[in-house]
Scaffold this motif. Structure first.
Motif, PDB file in Angstrom:
ATOM      1  N   ASP A 103       0.809  -1.223   0.000  1.00  0.00           N
ATOM      2  CA  ASP A 103       0.000   0.000   0.000  1.00  0.00           C
ATOM      3  C   ASP A 103       0.841   1.272   0.000  1.00  0.00           C
ATOM      4  O   ASP A 103       0.313   2.380   0.096  1.00  0.00           O
ATOM      5  N   ALA A 104       2.156   1.118  -0.066  1.00  0.00           N
ATOM      6  CA  ALA A 104       3.044   2.286   0.000  1.00  0.00           C
ATOM      7  C   ALA A 104       2.893   3.153  -1.251  1.00  0.00           C
ATOM      8  O   ALA A 104       3.072   2.686  -2.375  1.00  0.00           O
ATOM      9  N   ASP A 105       2.541   4.427  -1.027  1.00  0.00           N
ATOM     10  CA  ASP A 105       2.437   5.435  -2.088  1.00  0.00           C
ATOM     11  C   ASP A 105       1.668   4.911  -3.305  1.00  0.00           C
ATOM     12  O   ASP A 105       2.220   4.701  -4.384  1.00  0.00           O
ATOM     13  N   SER A 106       0.370   4.696  -3.095  1.00  0.00           N
ATOM     14  CA  SER A 106      -0.470   4.134  -4.148  1.00  0.00           C
ATOM     15  C   SER A 106      -0.522   5.032  -5.386  1.00  0.00           C
ATOM     16  O   SER A 106      -0.640   4.542  -6.514  1.00  0.00           O
ATOM     17  N   MET A 107      -0.421   6.345  -5.201  1.00  0.00           N
ATOM     18  CA  MET A 107      -0.459   7.261  -6.350  1.00  0.00           C
ATOM     19  C   MET A 107       0.755   7.060  -7.246  1.00  0.00           C
ATOM     20  O   MET A 107       0.640   7.007  -8.475  1.00  0.00           O
ATOM     21  N   GLN A 108       1.922   6.912  -6.619  1.00  0.00           N
ATOM     22  CA  GLN A 108       3.132   6.678  -7.406  1.00  0.00           C
ATOM     23  C   GLN A 108       3.054   5.333  -8.108  1.00  0.00           C
ATOM     24  O   GLN A 108       3.468   5.203  -9.268  1.00  0.00           O
ATOM     25  N   ARG A 109       2.520   4.351  -7.421  1.00  0.00           N
ATOM     26  CA  ARG A 109       2.400   3.020  -8.016  1.00  0.00           C
ATOM     27  C   ARG A 109       1.516   3.072  -9.258  1.00  0.00           C
ATOM     28  O   ARG A 109       1.838   2.473 -10.288  1.00  0.00           O
ATOM     29  N   GLU A 110       0.425   3.804  -9.185  1.00  0.00           N
ATOM     30  CA  GLU A 110      -0.466   3.922 -10.334  1.00  0.00           C
ATOM     31  C   GLU A 110       0.209   4.662 -11.486  1.00  0.00           C
ATOM     32  O   GLU A 110      -0.022   4.342 -12.657  1.00  0.00           O
ATOM     33  N   CYS A 111       1.058   5.628 -11.163  1.00  0.00           N
ATOM     34  CA  CYS A 111       1.796   6.361 -12.207  1.00  0.00           C
ATOM     35  C   CYS A 111       2.754   5.422 -12.935  1.00  0.00           C
ATOM     36  O   CYS A 111       2.873   5.464 -14.169  1.00  0.00           O
ATOM     37  N   VAL A 112       3.444   4.572 -12.170  1.00  0.00           N
ATOM     38  CA  VAL A 112       4.367   3.606 -12.764  1.00  0.00           C
ATOM     39  C   VAL A 112       3.604   2.649 -13.684  1.00  0.00           C
ATOM     40  O   VAL A 112       4.019   2.383 -14.825  1.00  0.00           O
ATOM     41  N   LEU A 113       2.490   2.135 -13.194  1.00  0.00           N
ATOM     42  CA  LEU A 113       1.683   1.207 -13.992  1.00  0.00           C
ATOM     43  C   LEU A 113       1.173   1.877 -15.260  1.00  0.00           C
ATOM     44  O   LEU A 113       1.154   1.264 -16.338  1.00  0.00           O
ATOM     45  N   GLN A 114       0.793   3.137 -15.154  1.00  0.00           N
ATOM     46  CA  GLN A 114       0.296   3.868 -16.319  1.00  0.00           C
ATOM     47  C   GLN A 114       1.389   4.029 -17.375  1.00  0.00           C
ATOM     48  O   GLN A 114       1.142   3.858 -18.569  1.00  0.00           O
ATOM     49  N   VAL A 115       2.599   4.342 -16.922  1.00  0.00           N
ATOM     50  CA  VAL A 115       3.729   4.490 -17.851  1.00  0.00           C
ATOM     51  C   VAL A 115       4.024   3.170 -18.554  1.00  0.00           C
ATOM     52  O   VAL A 115       4.203   3.116 -19.778  1.00  0.00           O
ATOM     53  N   LEU A 116       4.082   2.089 -17.775  1.00  0.00           N
ATOM     54  CA  LEU A 116       4.398   0.781 -18.347  1.00  0.00           C
ATOM     55  C   LEU A 116       3.305   0.312 -19.308  1.00  0.00           C
ATOM     56  O   LEU A 116       3.598  -0.194 -20.397  1.00  0.00           O
ATOM     57  N   ARG A 117       2.069   0.491 -18.909  1.00  0.00           N
ATOM     58  CA  ARG A 117       0.963   0.066 -19.775  1.00  0.00           C
ATOM     59  C   ARG A 117       0.891   0.921 -21.035  1.00  0.00           C
ATOM     60  O   ARG A 117       0.548   0.426 -22.114  1.00  0.00           O
TER      61      ARG A 117
END
Length: 318
Positions: free
Chosen positions: A187-201
């Motif tokens: 659950d650490a920094d969910s916003m950053q995690r979503e940004c990473v996933l968005q870039v990769l996808r």
């Protein structure tokens, strides 16, 4: 009449033998993923060659590094990645049986293609069939063939470094890989995690991957598909895709059928693809020069061969 009965009896006996050998091969396939997961988590080597295990470890580590580098870029942090973090993520990826099985098939494809180049001079990239397709008057065909050749060249270079591009994974495995990283981050920094996933996808397009282009290319051959099942003419990459399509099984399974312990599946796949006995023997011996083609594989019908392949656990899983 007696000759007809005798021939029918011989065919039935051949089918029974082939079904038995196919079942044995399926047992071996079913044990691949668990054994590989164990080997990847330990330093010991067993039934799988050191070369294959090293290639797989390299690919899993490379997949982990690509994700972690993207994470570092998104966060604006250092591009230096802690080896322990890479090892942790690679270990989690090794826990996915589907991803491990895919890496195994990719490693085996690379190894087989190298061997065929050394023993028979079969080029891994620019094959006669690809040259013909690149010169096609059909612009779409020519463009697709050029793209497939370029992707294959990148693949060969990447495999020499024991790397595998994240964007080259099939869609299901691409999402599995991202899910493993996401779960590791919790659950650490969910916003950053979503940004990473968005870039990769955002950088992923399965249709433009090597496997995607090879699949599209063999699909566009139509009645000319048989040309892709001529190993010397097509090269191993197109051969595997063509054999998979013609024998109605997953490409990974077509690659794995080229292992010496899967000789029956290979022979049946060649028959299922519609090859005549002499054509079957030629292709079989290019791949398995030290083995005799399984008895009866060249006398059963194409329909029976397709049925035998589809009736196995591995075939049904595909």
């Amino acid at each position: 009449m007696s000759n007809t009965v005798t021939h029918a009896d011989e065919t039935q006996a051949a089918v029974a033998d082939l079904r038995h050998e196919l079942a044995r091969g399926d047992v071996a396939l079913a044990g691949v993923a668990p054994v590989l997961s164990h080997l990847l988590s330990t330093s010991g080597q067993a039934l799988v060659s050191e070369d294959l295990v090293a290639r797989m470890r390299g690919m899993l580590a490379n997949l982990a590094i690509q994700i972690l580098r993207t994470e570092a870029e998104v966060s604006g942090g250092s591009r230096q990645i802690e080896p322990s973090v890479t090892d942790e993520l690679a270990g989690k990826l090794a826990g996915s049986s589907t991803l491990v099985s895919h890496c195994y098939a990719i490693a085996m494809e690379s190894q087989l293609a190298e061997q065929l180049e050394q023993t028979h001079g079969i080029d891994q990239v620019l094959t006669p069939l690809l040259q013909e397709l690149i010169a096609s008057p059909d612009e779409n065909m020519a463009e697709l063939a050029m793209g497939a050749m370029t992707a294959q060249a990148r693949f060969v270079q990447a495999q020499r470094r024991m790397n595998l591009a994240l964007a080259e994974l099939p869609a299901e495995l691409f999402h599995v890989t991202l899910a493993q990283w996401s779960a590791m981050r919790g659950d650490a920094d969910s916003m950053q995690r979503e940004c990473v996933l968005q870039v990769l996808r955002g950088g992923y397009d399965e249709s433009s991957s090597r496997l995607g282009m090879l699949t599209r290319l063999v699909g566009s051959l139509g009645h000319g598909l048989r040309a892709a099942i001529d190993l010397e003419h097509a090269g191993f990459a197109l051969f595997a895709s063509g054999l998979a399509r013609a024998s109605k099984q997953p490409r990974e399974l077509a690659v794995l059928s080229c292992h010496e312990r899967q000789a029956t599946r290979l022979a049946l796949a060649l028959r299922a693809a519609g090859l005549k006995p002499e054509e079957m023997r030629k292709q079989f011996l290019l791949i398995q020069s030290d083995l005799a083609m399984p008895r009866g594989a060249d006398v059963i019908s194409q329909e029976r061969a397709l049925s035998l392949i589809a009736g196995t656990p591995a075939g049904r899983a595909g």
